[in-house]
Write an enzyme that holds these catalytic residues in place. Structure first.
Site, PDB file in Angstrom:
ATOM      1  CG  HIS A  38      19.306   6.261 -20.429  1.00  0.00           C
ATOM      2  ND1 HIS A  38      18.118   6.432 -21.108  1.00  0.00           N
ATOM      3  CD2 HIS A  38      19.971   7.421 -20.584  1.00  0.00           C
ATOM      4  CE1 HIS A  38      18.089   7.641 -21.649  1.00  0.00           C
ATOM      5  NE2 HIS A  38      19.205   8.260 -21.344  1.00  0.00           N
ATOM      6  CG  ASP A  95      -0.207  -0.059   2.523  1.00  0.00           C
ATOM      7  OD1 ASP A  95       1.041  -0.143   2.508  1.00  0.00           O
ATOM      8  OD2 ASP A  95      -0.878  -0.002   3.579  1.00  0.00           O
ATOM      9  CG  ASP A 103      19.900  15.752 -18.217  1.00  0.00           C
ATOM     10  OD1 ASP A 103      20.791  15.044 -17.727  1.00  0.00           O
ATOM     11  OD2 ASP A 103      19.343  15.501 -19.316  1.00  0.00           O
ATOM     12  CD  GLU A 123      22.920  15.997 -19.909  1.00  0.00           C
ATOM     13  OE1 GLU A 123      23.239  15.005 -19.211  1.00  0.00           O
ATOM     14  OE2 GLU A 123      21.823  16.113 -20.469  1.00  0.00           O
ATOM     15  CD  GLU A 126      22.360  14.940 -23.196  1.00  0.00           C
ATOM     16  OE1 GLU A 126      22.779  13.895 -22.684  1.00  0.00           O
ATOM     17  OE2 GLU A 126      21.196  15.347 -23.060  1.00  0.00           O
ATOM     18  CG  HIS A 151      17.140  16.347 -23.739  1.00  0.00           C
ATOM     19  ND1 HIS A 151      16.746  16.883 -22.537  1.00  0.00           N
ATOM     20  CD2 HIS A 151      18.226  15.580 -23.457  1.00  0.00           C
ATOM     21  CE1 HIS A 151      17.542  16.438 -21.578  1.00  0.00           C
ATOM     22  NE2 HIS A 151      18.458  15.647 -22.108  1.00  0.00           N
ATOM     23  NE  ARG A 208      25.415  11.490 -20.826  1.00  0.00           N
ATOM     24  CZ  ARG A 208      25.383  10.178 -20.649  1.00  0.00           C
ATOM     25  NH1 ARG A 208      25.885   9.369 -21.566  1.00  0.00           N
ATOM     26  NH2 ARG A 208      24.840   9.651 -19.565  1.00  0.00           N
ATOM     27  CG  ASP A 233      23.212  11.972 -17.208  1.00  0.00           C
ATOM     28  OD1 ASP A 233      22.544  12.871 -16.656  1.00  0.00           O
ATOM     29  OD2 ASP A 233      23.028  11.621 -18.396  1.00  0.00           O
ATOM     30  CG  HIS A 248      14.391  13.216 -22.405  1.00  0.00           C
ATOM     31  ND1 HIS A 248      14.504  11.878 -22.648  1.00  0.00           N
ATOM     32  CD2 HIS A 248      15.628  13.620 -22.009  1.00  0.00           C
ATOM     33  CE1 HIS A 248      15.758  11.486 -22.415  1.00  0.00           C
ATOM     34  NE2 HIS A 248      16.444  12.525 -22.014  1.00  0.00           N
ATOM     35  CG  HIS A 301      23.764  10.484 -26.987  1.00  0.00           C
ATOM     36  ND1 HIS A 301      24.063  11.821 -26.888  1.00  0.00           N
ATOM     37  CD2 HIS A 301      24.698   9.823 -26.259  1.00  0.00           C
ATOM     38  CE1 HIS A 301      25.131  11.967 -26.114  1.00  0.00           C
ATOM     39  NE2 HIS A 301      25.555  10.761 -25.726  1.00  0.00           N
ATOM     40  CE1 TYR A 327      28.583   8.001 -23.324  1.00  0.00           C
ATOM     41  CE2 TYR A 327      27.995   8.439 -25.616  1.00  0.00           C
ATOM     42  CZ  TYR A 327      27.949   8.780 -24.283  1.00  0.00           C
ATOM     43  OH  TYR A 327      27.265   9.913 -23.905  1.00  0.00           O
TER      44      TYR A 327
END
Ligand code: GLY
Ligand code: MN
Ligand code: MN
Length: 436
Positions: A241, A37, A269, A406, A382, A352, A404, A258, A359, A348, A386
């Site tokens: 991700h 619950d 972000d 960003e 960003e 964004h 990365r 990130d 996003h 990528h 990789y």
């Protein structure tokens, strides 16, 4: 914090787009159980919150077109002392009138019964069709109810329009009020990133770094993260991700974080990549500096009138040129870009829109053309590289490196302003900061 002027301005902006004899409806996202619950912490639907300012479930927000009176009406939960004893404060109907400046407030339990009265006045219904199944069902049931009364002269709306798309577009340009909230989210995250850069060391685990990041965001009243933090050491950084955040930090590996706190439902972000032991190895430094050069050029390209894909074009040119110079790609740069050879290492986009959602809402192409940047748009820049740990097409020294970088920016009249400003990112600054 609640800025009534801001919510009123948004409602008027939507109202000015409504056809005569129409109404717009938005619904609060229902609470979702996590297990047993226990519910997930409640997070309002961004479009519903954008117009209503309400952060509680079980509510419907209505805006009537001007010719029908132009009222803004909320159906929400009345205050209930028993529930409030257990679960805390509820805004109630009086609160909706005084705090959210709606014109009328009614108990949500009356919504279904009152809906046909509204619908028979209008020709067109704006709703987030398909996104809130309960609301779709209520509207369809009310329509059926009205249709049964056709011989008594009752009418019903014949046109349905997606309100989601309209509100999404309104959200693309941020007001000063929104930018102020986003700056707080970004600057709180900057503090947290700076703190974890000094905290991380070999022997700790990714989850400890995550906990440290969350703690520092929490101190700045960013109680929730905009998205699950990605704390990826070594080759885990090549999983875009990655959210397991379970591995031990190894001496000699890079750590990619990130993560961004959310403040008043506005997101940040931000990504930084740094060496776990405080010193970049030579191959790590070479990849890092290439990504940084691309990011700086990408940020410099952000200005009004520039097409959305221009930032990526600028960054791709730098990344591909650098990959050729390092021997990771072979051939002519323009041909490699045309053939998308970079996809092996950079899979990528440039970034964004950023706002109430990480996003964020808004179209990237309009009538088939990449959108032009305008003052007030907020976005991330960003780039990354990789290199898969199992990529035998490249020299061993590169394998498993993932970087990365960003930042969050807002487009200004002349260029852009970095909301996440102040977060170190040169090799020298990172090494100096980590040595302290
Ligand atoms: N953190 C998700 C992204 O960078 O888009
Ligand atoms: Mn990110
Ligand atoms: Mn991002």
């Amino acid at each position: 914090m609640n800025n009534v002027t801001e919510f009123k301005r948004r409602r008027l902006a939507l109202q000015s787009q409504l056809k005569p004899r129409s109404m717009a409806l938005l619904m609060a996202r229902p609470e979702v159980l996590r297990n047993g619950d226990t519910a997930y912490p409640y997070r309002p639907d961004s479009n519903f919150f954008y117009l209503s300012g309400l952060a509680e479930p079980e509510a419907v927000f209505i805006l009537l077109s001007k010719d029908l009176g132009g009222q803004c009406i909320l159906f929400n939960r009345p205050r209930d002392p028993k529930l409030e004893r257990w679960n805390g404060f509820m805004l109630g109907l009086e609160g909706a009138l005084s705090e959210l400046a709606v014109d009328e407030a009614y108990p949500i339990a009356e919504f279904q019964q009152k809906l046909p009265d509204y619908l028979q006045q209008v020709q067109c219904v704006y709703a987030p069709w398909g996104r809130m199944p309960q609301l779709d069902q209520w509207i369809m049931d009310a329509q059926e109810h009205l249709k049964k009364q056709v011989r008594r002269g009752v009418s019903w709306p014949t046109e349905c329009i997606d309100v989601q798309h309209m509100v999404d577009e309104m959200r693309v340009i941020k007001s000063d009020y929104e930018i102020q909230l986003m700056r707080h989210a970004a600057q709180s995250s900057v503090k947290a990133h700076r703190a974890v850069m000094q905290y991380a060391k070999p022997g700790l685990h990714e989850y400890q770094v995550e906990a440290h990041f969350n703690y520092h965001c929490g101190l700045e009243n960013c109680r929730f993260q905009a998205y699950p933090p990605i704390v990826a050491s070594g080759a885990n950084a090549c999983i875009l991700h990655y959210v397991d955040n379970a591995a031990p930090l190894q001496d000699g590996d890079l750590l990619l974080i990130d993560a961004g706190g959310e403040y008043n439902y506005y997101t940040s972000d931000i990504t930084r990549t740094f060496p776990v032991n405080g010193r970049f190895s030579e191959p790590q430094r070479q990849i890092y500096e290439l990504v940084l050069a691309a990011q700086l050029a990408g940020i410099a390209a952000v200005k009004p009138g520039v097409a959305w894909n221009e930032v990526q074009r600028v960054m791709l040119h730098i990344l591909t040129t650098g990959l050729v110079a390092l021997g990771l790609l072979q051939g002519d740069v323009d041909t490699l870009i045309e053939e998308k050879a970079f996809l092996q290492f950079y899979m990528h986009g440039s970034g964004h829109f950023l706002g109430l959602d990480t996003h964020d809402a808004g179209a990237y192409k309009i009538a088939g053309q990449w959108r032009l940047l305008e003052p007030g748009m907020t976005l991330t820049v960003e780039p990354g590289l990789y290199i898969d740990a199992n990529d035998t097409s490249v020299d061993k020294k590169w394998r498993g490196i993932g970087v990365r970088i960003e930042d969050d920016v807002v487009v200004t009249k002349e260029g852009c302003d970095i909301l996440s400003d102040g977060l170190i990112k040169t090799v020298a600054d990172i090494e100096a900061w980590m040595a302290r």
